[in-house]
Motif scaffolding. Structure first.
Motif, mmCIF file in Angstrom:
data_model
loop_
_atom_site.group_PDB
_atom_site.id
_atom_site.type_symbol
_atom_site.label_atom_id
_atom_site.label_comp_id
_atom_site.label_asym_id
_atom_site.label_seq_id
_atom_site.Cartn_x
_atom_site.Cartn_y
_atom_site.Cartn_z
ATOM 1 N N GLN A 66 0.836 -1.205 0.000
ATOM 2 C CA GLN A 66 0.000 0.000 0.000
ATOM 3 C C GLN A 66 0.872 1.257 0.000
ATOM 4 O O GLN A 66 0.591 2.246 -0.677
ATOM 5 N N ALA A 67 1.963 1.190 0.762
ATOM 6 C CA ALA A 67 2.864 2.354 0.775
ATOM 7 C C ALA A 67 3.520 2.574 -0.587
ATOM 8 O O ALA A 67 3.700 3.710 -1.053
ATOM 9 N N THR A 68 3.861 1.438 -1.275
ATOM 10 C CA THR A 68 4.476 1.557 -2.606
ATOM 11 C C THR A 68 3.501 2.161 -3.606
ATOM 12 O O THR A 68 3.851 3.036 -4.401
ATOM 13 N N ARG A 69 2.198 1.603 -3.555
ATOM 14 C CA ARG A 69 1.195 2.167 -4.480
ATOM 15 C C ARG A 69 0.951 3.645 -4.191
ATOM 16 O O ARG A 69 0.788 4.461 -5.105
ATOM 17 N N LEU A 70 0.895 3.995 -2.899
ATOM 18 C CA LEU A 70 0.689 5.410 -2.549
ATOM 19 C C LEU A 70 1.836 6.274 -3.050
ATOM 20 O O LEU A 70 1.644 7.372 -3.593
#
Length: 717
Positions: free
Chosen positions: A539-543
């Motif tokens: 999720q942090a990477t997509r964000l």
């Protein structure tokens, strides 16, 4: 130039120009008589009147003015096939060589008897003889003037040369004519060309410094006006029209107006008084005018009187009046014209004309004109130099004697030459327009290239700014994602340690089944924590990726907006720079005009101060002269009284001696009575002389007081 050309071409032109000059001279005389024109305007009007005669003599074909009614042409329309009138029919009592040839063909026996009746040849011979005599007299006069210049001596007097150069500098003459002294003249003269100023050697001692300055100023004004060159036109007219009285009237009036214009220019300099200049003209008197030049003296007493009257009634016309009058004289009377009938509104028959002109060098420079009217038989004309011929069907040539046909052929040639000139001018204009278009295209292309380079430079700047912004946003997103991953790993490790602690507690509390269940639960908890950490990292990477994409889009949008703003700012800066340059140019022009106006104001103030100083000096001289005159008149009156008393005493003594010598009482008494009457008459004369002297003294005192008052007024100004 042959006698035929003089008799059949030049003399009719001279007669027509002489008739037209009646109207021009009448108009110029009326303008000079009833309008208060300056001498310069009068001079130019009479010069244009002489130019009208010269143009009329040289103009090949007069202009047609359709002022007569169209009914005058009905006879010519009703008989279109009638032959053109010859010069002998147009001019009464004229017999041309063509008419003599026709009469000789009809009657060969009388051909030799009629040969001497060629009136144009006779008039041409008379005119040529008169012209030769007038030209010979002018040549002798010019030779005499040049001998007078050769016999003169250069002026070496320092004060005269200084005054001469000072006046030349004041009049703006960069090159002054030589100044010489001659013993053969009585008044200053300007001889030329080449121009030479002559001064009378015998009268130099009689001229005061002011008289000499006025005379030199007059001659230098002639030099500045270039009167020696402008005077060639009236001189040529006098030679060509020596038989015409108006030509001599025009030359005389032009000469008087020219001298009056120079007199007015001398007085307009504000250096001299009109009374002093008039006394100088009277002192110079009357002297014959030189053959090739101008003189300060007048040729006749009438001319001298007119110059003095023009000095008294000097006026200055506006430039607009001079321009309007000159333009009116030029437009109405300069070009020769003739009055013809107006064209009919409905012609009974429409004629079609076709004209072709071609030249051939193989026939000795011959030019042929082919005319075709109404589809009939073509008429072929040949022109060789100044000779005109009709080409017959068999190829033979017949000389053209009719002046109307010659004028028509000359008009055809002029039209053809004018058409060629117009075509060349049109081609030159088109070529110039093409060059201007190419130049404008090159300038537009250059401006487009400059704008493209400016836009490309602004785009590159915006792209570099956007790339830097995107790189910064990407680095920020990567740092945030790395921070989120590390936080997730720490959280997972914390959860694992918590699970291990819980498992250890479960293992310590329970044994057996409870221990295994706690272990499985701990393993599940550790798996769930690991999955939660992986999901948090993803999720942090997509964000971070979405934030980087949005940052890139924002950077591109910012780059486009920055490019637009930079181009708009560049255009605005260019407009402001252009407006600033225009404003600076206007400010510089206004500053230049202000400086020029200030300079003119300073010059005007300086001239006013100099004029006021000259007026004060003149007033002082006038007052001093009035005092000297009054003192001299008082001395004259006193001397007259003494003379009267002396005569009375002498008469009384003679009377006493005569009375003593006469023995008769009657004679003595009669002589005593005569002596008494003579003494009474002497006393009356003495009293009259004294009263006249007293009256003159009173008048002089009043004049002196008025001059002093005028000087005070001028000084106050």
């Amino acid at each position: 130039m042959s006698l035929d050309w003089i008799g059949e071409t030049l003399l009719p032109r001279l007669l027509a120009a002489g008739v037209q000059s009646l109207l021009v001279v009448a108009a110029v005389w009326a303008l000079c008589r009833y309008l208060r024109l300056s001498a310069s305007v009068r001079c130019w009007l009479w010069w244009f009147a002489s130019l009208q005669l010269l143009v009329g003599a040289l103009w090949p074909t007069p202009l047609s003015l359709p002022l007569l009614p169209a009914s005058w042409n009905q006879a010519a329309i009703a008989e279109p096939a009638s032959a053109q009138l010859s010069a002998s029919a147009q001019l009464p009592f004229f017999a041309t060589r063509g008419d003599l040839a026709a009469s000789a063909a009809a009657d060969p026996i009388s051909a030799s008897a009629l040969d001497w009746l060629s009136w144009p040849l006779a008039f041409a011979a008379l005119w040529l003889s008169g012209f030769a005599l007038v030209a010979l007299a002018s040549a002798r006069g010019y030779a005499s003037a040049r001998r007078r210049v050769a016999d003169s001596q250069p002026c070496e007097q320092p004060h005269v040369l200084h005054a001469y150069r000072t006046l030349g500098d004041a009049l703006g003459l960069s090159r002054l004519p030589p100044l010489r002294l001659s013993a053969q003249i009585d008044s200053p003269q300007l001889i030329g060309p080449p121009a030479t100023v002559l001064l009378p050697r015998e009268r130099m001692a009689q001229f005061s410094a002011e008289d000499l300055a006025m005379a030199l100023h007059h001659e230098l004004v002639h030099v500045r006006r270039r009167d020696l060159w402008w005077g060639w036109v009236p001189a040529m007219v006098q030679h060509l029209f020596f038989f015409h009285p108006l030509a001599h009237v025009i030359a005389r009036e032009y000469s008087i107006a020219r001298e009056a214009a120079c007199d007015a220019a001398v007085l307009e300099s504000r250096r001299y008084a009109a009374q002093d200049y008039g006394r100088l003209l009277l002192r110079l008197g009357v002297a014959p005018r030189p053959a090739s030049g101008v003189a300060s003296a007048s040729p006749t007493y009438t001319a001298l009187k007119r110059r003095l009257l023009l000095l008294q009634n000097a006026t200055s016309s506006s430039q607009w009046i001079a321009l309007v009058l000159t333009a009116a004289v030029v437009l109405l009377g300069l070009v020769p014209y003739r009055v013809t009938a107006a064209a009919s509104e409905r012609a009974p028959k429409t004629e079609s004309h076709s004209v072709s002109i071609h030249s051939s060098d193989r026939r000795g420079g011959e030019t042929r004109i082919t005319e075709l009217s109404n589809g009939g038989q073509p008429a072929v004309w040949a022109i060789k130099g100044d000779q005109y011929y009709r080409v017959r069907d068999d190829g033979s040539y017949e000389a053209v004697r009719d002046s109307a046909i010659r004028a028509r052929l000359q008009q055809r040639m002029r039209d053809a030459r004018q058409a060629g000139i117009d075509a060349e001018r049109a081609a030159a204009t088109a070529e110039l327009a093409a060059r201007e278009g190419e130049r404008a295209g090159r300038e537009a292309e250059r401006a487009g290239r400059a704008a493209a380079l400016e836009a490309e430079r602004a785009g590159r700047t915006a792209e570099q700014h956007a790339e830097r912004h995107a790189e910064h946003a990407a680095r920020t997103a990567e740092i945030e994602a790395e921070r989120a991953g590390r936080a997730a790993e720490i959280e997972a490790e914390r959860a694992a340690r918590a699970a291990e602690t819980q498992a250890e507690r479960a293992a310590a509390l329970e044994a057996g089944r409870e221990e295994s269940a706690a272990a499985r639960e701990a393993v599940l908890t550790a798996q769930r924590a690991n999955e939660h950490g992986h999901r948090a990292a993803e999720q942090a990477t997509r964000l971070a990726a979405s934030q980087a994409q949005s940052a890139r889009l924002q950077a591109e949008r910012a780059a486009r907006e920055a490019g637009l703003r930079s181009r708009e700012a560049a255009r605005r800066a260019a407009r402001e720079a252009e407006a600033a340059r225009d404003q600076d140019r206007r400010d510089a022009e206004q500053a230049r005009r202000d400086a020029e106006q200030a300079r003119r104001d300073r010059d005007q103030d300086r001239r006013n101060a100099e004029q006021a100083q000259r007026n004060r000096a003149q007033a002082q001289r006038d007052a001093e002269q009035a005092r000297r005159d009054a003192r001299q008149q008082a001395l004259d009156a006193e001397q007259a009284g003494r003379d009267a008393r002396q005569r009375a005493i002498e008469q009384a003594r003679r009377a006493r001696e005569q009375a003593a010598a006469t023995p008769y009482r009657y004679q003595s008494s009669r002589n005593s009575e005569e002596t008494r009457l003579w003494l009474v008459q002497i006393r009356r004369n003495a009293s009259q002389v004294a009263s006249i002297a007293i009256a003159h003294s009173r008048i002089d005192r009043e004049a002196t007081a008025s001059v002093v008052a005028a000087a005070r007024v001028v000084a106050e100004r």
